[in-house]
Design an enzyme around this catalytic site. Sequence first.
Site, PDB file in Angstrom:
ATOM      1  N   CYS A   1       0.954  -1.145  -0.084  1.00 41.47           N
ATOM      2  CA  CYS A   1      -0.025  -0.016   0.059  1.00 41.47           C
ATOM      3  C   CYS A   1       0.863   1.160   0.016  1.00 41.47           C
ATOM      4  CB  CYS A   1      -1.094   0.205   1.185  1.00 41.47           C
ATOM      5  SG  CYS A   1      -2.352   1.064   0.858  1.00 41.47           S
TER       6      CYS A   1
ATOM      7  N   HIS B   1      -3.356  -6.073   1.597  1.00 44.44           N
ATOM      8  CA  HIS B   1      -2.945  -5.800   2.900  1.00 44.44           C
ATOM      9  C   HIS B   1      -2.992  -7.157   3.667  1.00 44.44           C
ATOM     10  CE1 HIS B   1      -2.629  -1.479   3.315  1.00 44.44           C
ATOM     11  NE2 HIS B   1      -3.736  -1.254   2.843  1.00 44.44           N
TER      12      HIS B   1
END
Length: 251
Positions: free
Chosen positions: A94, A196
């Site tokens: 991310c 994630h």
Amino acid sequence: MDALRIAHLFPDLLNLYGDGGNVKCLAKRAEWRGLPVEVVSVNHGEEIDLATIDIVFLGGGPDREQRLASKQLLRMRDALKQYVEADGVLLAICGGYQILGNEWLLGDESVEGLGIVDMVTKRVEAGPDRLIDNIVLRSPLADRPVVGYENHAGRTFLGQGLAPFGTVVSPMGHGNNDADKVDGVRYRNVVGTYLHGPLLGKNPEVADWLIGRAFETRASCTGAPIEPLGALDDSVEIAANEYMAKRLGTR
């Protein structure tokens, strides 16, 4: 054999959704094979000699924490670029993925990135504010589907000739942006992704690719023979992967 050294950059700032669990997964998969491992946690304000490191992990975090981490990362830019160009292994999630590019989003602001990978991350004017969903990819780094979870506002666009981490094959999930239907990037031994959480726990083939590449890079520097990684009992990990892939409509 010298220990496999894994550097976790800024775990005190960048550990959104438990991204740091990926470091534990890498360490355990090496330990289960009888390989010595050392995890080096580099907290904010601390320094690290990347020449002594085999794998670097860089996670994502909230805006305030990413702002603090980014200042130090920009000071590390030359060392990080040298590490990557020497085929050092790096996994970035991310915000850690975004900052590798030429331009990225820090909150609502477009700011300078590290310029290690030819890509940019922007905020779009139209469409949903954030891309949030479970997601399944097909990646050349794994025979099985790669399953994960994305939650990001930035839209990342890869430079010409760069390969993604994987192609989105699930009915849900977006990846890098609203149109390309790919996620992440592969550059040398860098893997960047928006996936994630327990990415490596449910995708052990990706973990082993990272470990294998680290030993290959070490061997190329020392002239030592490359030892293949021994097989592990991944029945639990495979069951979790298959459950999610089926649940998300790709099995």
